[in-house]
Design an enzyme around this catalytic site. Sequence first.
Site, PDB file in Angstrom:
ATOM      1  N   LYS A 198      27.723  13.177 -45.474  1.00  0.00           N
ATOM      2  CA  LYS A 198      27.748  12.520 -44.194  1.00  0.00           C
ATOM      3  C   LYS A 198      27.651  10.978 -44.227  1.00  0.00           C
ATOM      4  CE  LYS A 198      26.679  13.917 -40.333  1.00  0.00           C
ATOM      5  NZ  LYS A 198      25.482  14.535 -39.723  1.00  0.00           N
ATOM      6  N   HIS A 199      28.800  10.258 -43.329  1.00  0.00           N
ATOM      7  CA  HIS A 199      28.683   8.754 -43.448  1.00  0.00           C
ATOM      8  C   HIS A 199      28.667   8.384 -44.837  1.00  0.00           C
ATOM      9  CE1 HIS A 199      28.590   8.755 -39.181  1.00  0.00           C
ATOM     10  NE2 HIS A 199      27.613   9.744 -38.962  1.00  0.00           N
TER      11      HIS A 199
ATOM     12  N   ASN B  31      20.758   0.492 -51.410  1.00  0.00           N
ATOM     13  CA  ASN B  31      19.978   1.173 -52.437  1.00  0.00           C
ATOM     14  C   ASN B  31      19.672   2.508 -52.210  1.00  0.00           C
ATOM     15  OD1 ASN B  31      19.144  -1.376 -53.914  1.00  0.00           O
ATOM     16  ND2 ASN B  31      17.965  -1.638 -52.167  1.00  0.00           N
TER      17      ASN B  31
ATOM     18  N   HIS C 270      28.936   0.842 -53.111  1.00  0.00           N
ATOM     19  CA  HIS C 270      29.199   0.205 -51.985  1.00  0.00           C
ATOM     20  C   HIS C 270      30.685   0.329 -51.492  1.00  0.00           C
ATOM     21  CE1 HIS C 270      25.358  -1.575 -51.296  1.00  0.00           C
ATOM     22  NE2 HIS C 270      25.488  -1.985 -52.448  1.00  0.00           N
TER      23      HIS C 270
END
Length: 393
Positions: free
Chosen positions: A66-67, A232, A393
Amino acid sequence: MKELSLKYGCNPNQKPSRIYMEEGELPIKVLNGRPGYINFLDALNSWQLVKELKEATGLPAAASFKHVSPAGAAIGLPLNDTLKKIYFVDDIDFELTPLAVAYARARGADRMCSYGDFCALSDICDEATARLINREVSDGVIAPGYSAKALEILKHKRKGTYNIIEMDPKYRPATIEHKQVFGITFEQSRNEVKLYVPELFENIPTKNKDFPEEARRDLIISLITLKYTQSNSVCYVKDGQAIGIGAGQQSRIHCTRLAGNKADEWWLRQCPKVMNLPFKAGIRRADRDNSINIYISDEYEDILKEGIWQLFFTEKPEPLTAEERKEWLAQNKKVALGSDAFFPFGDNIERAHKSGVEYIAQAGGSIRDDNVIDTCDKYDIAMTFTGIRLFHH
């Protein structure tokens, strides 16, 4: 096919949108539906995760995303009767294959966060796995292939709009990858570090240096999961599956608390008092999951209010008292914990200990490593310094 136009980007106002290859053909085929921009981000990240889990363990693997972070990840180890019940697969009338078990574990670990997920499978989707996916609220699936029966089942999901992506398992991306932010192009080598090598357990600074084979496996699962989790991040793992993932927090301790709370919830769902909640017949799966989540939380009174409990239960449940909660949580043992970077203070270990953590893998290198080691020694926790940071990221 070299490119694929999308309905829009992250948001409806972000048009035009597409995915494309600068060289060669796209390694994916859309077999059904119309996956969007975020769907593809979830699909491609989750595919890498399950592919590495399969390579590391030799067992089928599944993930629920999810996301652009995993809500769950697991390998296909057998389920006991308790896990079958809390994952709501105890009522099926067909045999669970190893891949179906991996999916049940990945989807069931955090059912709240997995609602409306994108799932990934390391192996060709079989009928049993497709039948489990068909029961859940989900946006789509990516796999290296689908049996004829599995594809037929999934094509009927969501009134025929379910997103089904086939991934070429032989695809290998270029070593150098690019990303644009605010019109500026970033370039870096892909993170191709291998996380299933003996070197991970060579630097053990704690007094307890014992990592049983199952603990090593679970720590490797944790680290591979973190490799594809927004930083993180930390990940609690037990018996071959993630049970609590904390993603995208600015503070390491907040990651540890968030993931620890999820691990606690996973364990509390196995408490007999929770497993025997008197749900009404025919209750929607999402309502049941939400009710359990509230019942075992500090906001339990919200679900037990007059006029509310009657919507979900045949009789008003007795609350799970603080004493009962504490006593049950104390029974959780042998949990593994991975971190995508070093723990800066011993407070992370204090919190991890409360959720049954006995094994830790982290990068090491903090100026307060001594405090972290001392805290591990206080609880007889075995910890390895991997020397590998896994920011994503």
